[in-house]
Design a protein around this motif. Structure first.
Motif, PDB file in Angstrom:
ATOM      1  N   ILE A  86       0.798  -1.331   0.100  1.00 45.57           N
ATOM      2  CA  ILE A  86       0.070  -0.010   0.041  1.00 45.57           C
ATOM      3  C   ILE A  86       0.852   1.170   0.224  1.00 45.57           C
ATOM      4  O   ILE A  86       0.815   2.169  -0.768  1.00 45.57           O
ATOM      5  CB  ILE A  86      -0.912  -0.120   1.277  1.00 45.57           C
ATOM      6  CG1 ILE A  86      -1.897  -1.289   1.049  1.00 45.57           C
ATOM      7  CG2 ILE A  86      -1.684   1.453   1.216  1.00 45.57           C
ATOM      8  CD1 ILE A  86      -2.959  -1.339   2.415  1.00 45.57           C
ATOM      9  N   TYR A  87       1.832   1.302   0.836  1.00 44.08           N
ATOM     10  CA  TYR A  87       2.810   2.455   0.881  1.00 44.08           C
ATOM     11  C   TYR A  87       3.482   2.534  -0.553  1.00 44.08           C
ATOM     12  O   TYR A  87       3.425   3.600  -0.883  1.00 44.08           O
ATOM     13  CB  TYR A  87       3.888   2.055   1.852  1.00 44.08           C
ATOM     14  CG  TYR A  87       4.871   3.477   2.032  1.00 44.08           C
ATOM     15  CD1 TYR A  87       4.541   4.560   2.516  1.00 44.08           C
ATOM     16  CD2 TYR A  87       6.317   3.056   1.438  1.00 44.08           C
ATOM     17  CE1 TYR A  87       5.499   5.683   2.739  1.00 44.08           C
ATOM     18  CE2 TYR A  87       7.083   4.401   1.713  1.00 44.08           C
ATOM     19  CZ  TYR A  87       6.683   5.395   2.214  1.00 44.08           C
ATOM     20  OH  TYR A  87       7.545   6.552   2.261  1.00 44.08           O
ATOM     21  N   GLU A  88       4.021   1.645  -1.098  1.00 42.76           N
ATOM     22  CA  GLU A  88       4.718   1.587  -2.224  1.00 42.76           C
ATOM     23  C   GLU A  88       3.548   2.316  -3.599  1.00 42.76           C
ATOM     24  O   GLU A  88       3.830   3.182  -4.244  1.00 42.76           O
ATOM     25  CB  GLU A  88       5.160   0.586  -2.743  1.00 42.76           C
ATOM     26  CG  GLU A  88       6.036   0.339  -4.174  1.00 42.76           C
ATOM     27  CD  GLU A  88       6.563  -1.032  -4.823  1.00 42.76           C
ATOM     28  OE1 GLU A  88       6.997  -0.853  -5.698  1.00 42.76           O
ATOM     29  OE2 GLU A  88       6.085  -1.793  -3.910  1.00 42.76           O
ATOM     30  N   PHE A  89       2.437   1.666  -3.491  1.00 42.54           N
ATOM     31  CA  PHE A  89       1.424   2.127  -4.371  1.00 42.54           C
ATOM     32  C   PHE A  89       1.049   3.581  -4.178  1.00 42.54           C
ATOM     33  O   PHE A  89       1.073   4.412  -5.167  1.00 42.54           O
ATOM     34  CB  PHE A  89       0.133   1.459  -4.259  1.00 42.54           C
ATOM     35  CG  PHE A  89      -1.151   1.870  -4.969  1.00 42.54           C
ATOM     36  CD1 PHE A  89      -1.447   1.225  -6.135  1.00 42.54           C
ATOM     37  CD2 PHE A  89      -2.013   2.603  -4.489  1.00 42.54           C
ATOM     38  CE1 PHE A  89      -2.584   1.482  -7.126  1.00 42.54           C
ATOM     39  CE2 PHE A  89      -3.060   3.041  -5.253  1.00 42.54           C
ATOM     40  CZ  PHE A  89      -3.483   2.575  -6.634  1.00 42.54           C
ATOM     41  N   ALA A  90       0.962   4.024  -2.943  1.00 41.59           N
ATOM     42  CA  ALA A  90       0.531   5.515  -2.646  1.00 41.59           C
ATOM     43  C   ALA A  90       1.933   6.465  -2.972  1.00 41.59           C
ATOM     44  O   ALA A  90       1.734   7.432  -3.623  1.00 41.59           O
ATOM     45  CB  ALA A  90       0.224   5.603  -1.373  1.00 41.59           C
ATOM     46  N   SER A  91       3.216   5.876  -2.712  1.00 38.36           N
ATOM     47  CA  SER A  91       4.171   6.742  -3.096  1.00 38.36           C
ATOM     48  C   SER A  91       4.433   7.053  -4.636  1.00 38.36           C
ATOM     49  O   SER A  91       4.845   7.963  -4.760  1.00 38.36           O
ATOM     50  CB  SER A  91       5.484   6.053  -2.559  1.00 38.36           C
ATOM     51  OG  SER A  91       5.199   5.675  -1.202  1.00 38.36           O
ATOM     52  N   GLN A  92       3.846   6.206  -5.448  1.00 36.40           N
ATOM     53  CA  GLN A  92       4.029   6.200  -6.900  1.00 36.40           C
ATOM     54  C   GLN A  92       2.834   7.293  -7.378  1.00 36.40           C
ATOM     55  O   GLN A  92       2.958   7.246  -8.668  1.00 36.40           O
ATOM     56  CB  GLN A  92       4.207   5.002  -7.418  1.00 36.40           C
ATOM     57  CG  GLN A  92       5.464   4.038  -6.978  1.00 36.40           C
ATOM     58  CD  GLN A  92       5.193   2.610  -7.526  1.00 36.40           C
ATOM     59  OE1 GLN A  92       4.465   2.339  -8.222  1.00 36.40           O
ATOM     60  NE2 GLN A  92       6.263   2.080  -7.291  1.00 36.40           N
ATOM     61  N   ARG A  93       1.807   7.653  -6.601  1.00 33.09           N
ATOM     62  CA  ARG A  93       0.646   8.290  -7.226  1.00 33.09           C
ATOM     63  C   ARG A  93       0.340   9.415  -6.380  1.00 33.09           C
ATOM     64  O   ARG A  93       0.109   9.457  -5.106  1.00 33.09           O
ATOM     65  CB  ARG A  93      -0.484   7.318  -7.194  1.00 33.09           C
ATOM     66  CG  ARG A  93      -0.323   6.167  -8.331  1.00 33.09           C
ATOM     67  CD  ARG A  93      -1.148   5.093  -7.852  1.00 33.09           C
ATOM     68  NE  ARG A  93      -1.150   3.729  -8.900  1.00 33.09           N
ATOM     69  CZ  ARG A  93      -0.127   2.953  -8.723  1.00 33.09           C
ATOM     70  NH1 ARG A  93       0.765   2.650  -7.721  1.00 33.09           N
ATOM     71  NH2 ARG A  93      -0.236   2.208  -9.738  1.00 33.09           N
ATOM     72  N   GLU A  94       0.659  10.536  -6.776  1.00 40.28           N
ATOM     73  CA  GLU A  94       0.538  11.835  -5.984  1.00 40.28           C
ATOM     74  C   GLU A  94      -0.843  12.045  -5.295  1.00 40.28           C
ATOM     75  O   GLU A  94      -0.697  12.547  -4.278  1.00 40.28           O
ATOM     76  CB  GLU A  94       0.732  12.904  -7.146  1.00 40.28           C
ATOM     77  CG  GLU A  94       0.978  14.199  -6.273  1.00 40.28           C
ATOM     78  CD  GLU A  94       1.243  15.688  -7.044  1.00 40.28           C
ATOM     79  OE1 GLU A  94       1.131  16.636  -6.741  1.00 40.28           O
ATOM     80  OE2 GLU A  94       1.815  15.211  -8.337  1.00 40.28           O
ATOM     81  N   ASN A  95      -1.583  11.632  -5.941  1.00 46.62           N
ATOM     82  CA  ASN A  95      -3.000  11.886  -5.495  1.00 46.62           C
ATOM     83  C   ASN A  95      -3.365  10.883  -4.254  1.00 46.62           C
ATOM     84  O   ASN A  95      -4.349  11.054  -3.610  1.00 46.62           O
ATOM     85  CB  ASN A  95      -4.170  11.549  -6.642  1.00 46.62           C
ATOM     86  CG  ASN A  95      -4.239  12.449  -7.839  1.00 46.62           C
ATOM     87  OD1 ASN A  95      -3.662  13.786  -7.474  1.00 46.62           O
ATOM     88  ND2 ASN A  95      -4.989  12.413  -8.913  1.00 46.62           N
TER      89      ASN A  95
END
Length: 253
Positions: A86-95
């Protein structure tokens, strides 16, 4: 084992950021998961959905033939892995920067339950005459209560009662609380988001769970109690009853 799950958007929120799942016979366990996406953050509903899916995936190999320590390690690993993803997913997407979720994971066999959690969603064990909170809230107000700065009563109305000290997906690594408890036939496991626990007293929880009716009816009543108390958050309930044989006189819950 009997199971019921119920979720409701509540009376105030525009989106239901809660997610829940109950799976029967995952390696001999009943697997129950509740996740409450962080309100006020980007895409809490995505975070909670990812948590449910990831943890299910990584617990497919758990089974009752494992030692209890191995089961605890499996639950811990599943939550930690979900956190990383989840952290990696969020880190790659500014929104989606900063999105997160609470989670409670319970793997229940007939004689014991392994529970892992992060955040302020809760697990309770209930039997006639007893309701026991099994999880400790990872929240600012709980830290203030533990340090003696505010009372339990003040905590329930504190303006920062929704601030978490630990959440899934907001940091690259996370500390997971994992425990194992004994339980016996006839006892109930209640897992819920704070949309229930912050509005409904422990006395009302135990009275509702021990009332007449099926497990589904009891889950519905619990959610309705939260709605009647204002319903200012999403409300999610999982009820599991330790029952090895069907009732001779039909479903009573």
């Amino acid at each position: 084992m009997k199971m019921a799950v119920k979720t409701d958007i509540g009376r105030v929120r525009m989106v239901n950021e809660d997610r829940a799942v109950v799976l029967e016979d995952v390696g001999g366990f009943t697997l129950a998961i509740v996740a409450d996406g962080m309100g006020g953050h980007q895409a809490g509903d995505i975070a909670s959905q990812m948590a449910i899916e990831q943890i299910q995936l990584h617990l497919q190999s758990i089974h009752t033939g494992m030692s209890r320590e191995e089961c605890k390690d499996a639950v811990k690993y599943a939550i930690e892995t979900a956190n990383e993803n989840i952290y990696e997913f969020a880190s790659q997407r500014e929104n989606y920067h900063g999105m997160g979720t609470t989670v409670v994971v319970a793997a229940a066999a007939l004689d014991h339950i392994v529970i892992g959690h992060i955040g302020d969603s809760r697990a309770y064990r209930i039997n006639p005459g007893l309701i026991e909170q099994l999880t400790e809230d990872h929240s600012l107000v709980n830290e203030l209560v533990k340090s003696g700065q505010i009372s339990r009563e003040e905590a329930s109305h504190h303006p920062r009662r929704n601030v978490l000290t630990r959440a899934l997906g907001t940091e690259p690594t996370i500390e997971v609380d994992v425990q194992e408890i004994e339980w016996v036939e006839g006892e109930f496991l209640l897992i819920c988001s704070d949309g229930l626990s912050s509005l409904v007293s422990k006395d009302d929880l135990i009275d509702t769970v021990l009332s007449e009716g099926t497990l589904d009816e009891k889950a519905d009543r619990l959610v309705q109690r939260a709605l009647d108390a204002g319903g200012d958050d999403n409300v999610t309930v999982i009820l599991v009853k330790n029952e090895s044989e069907p009732s001779i006189h039909g479903e009573k819950g």
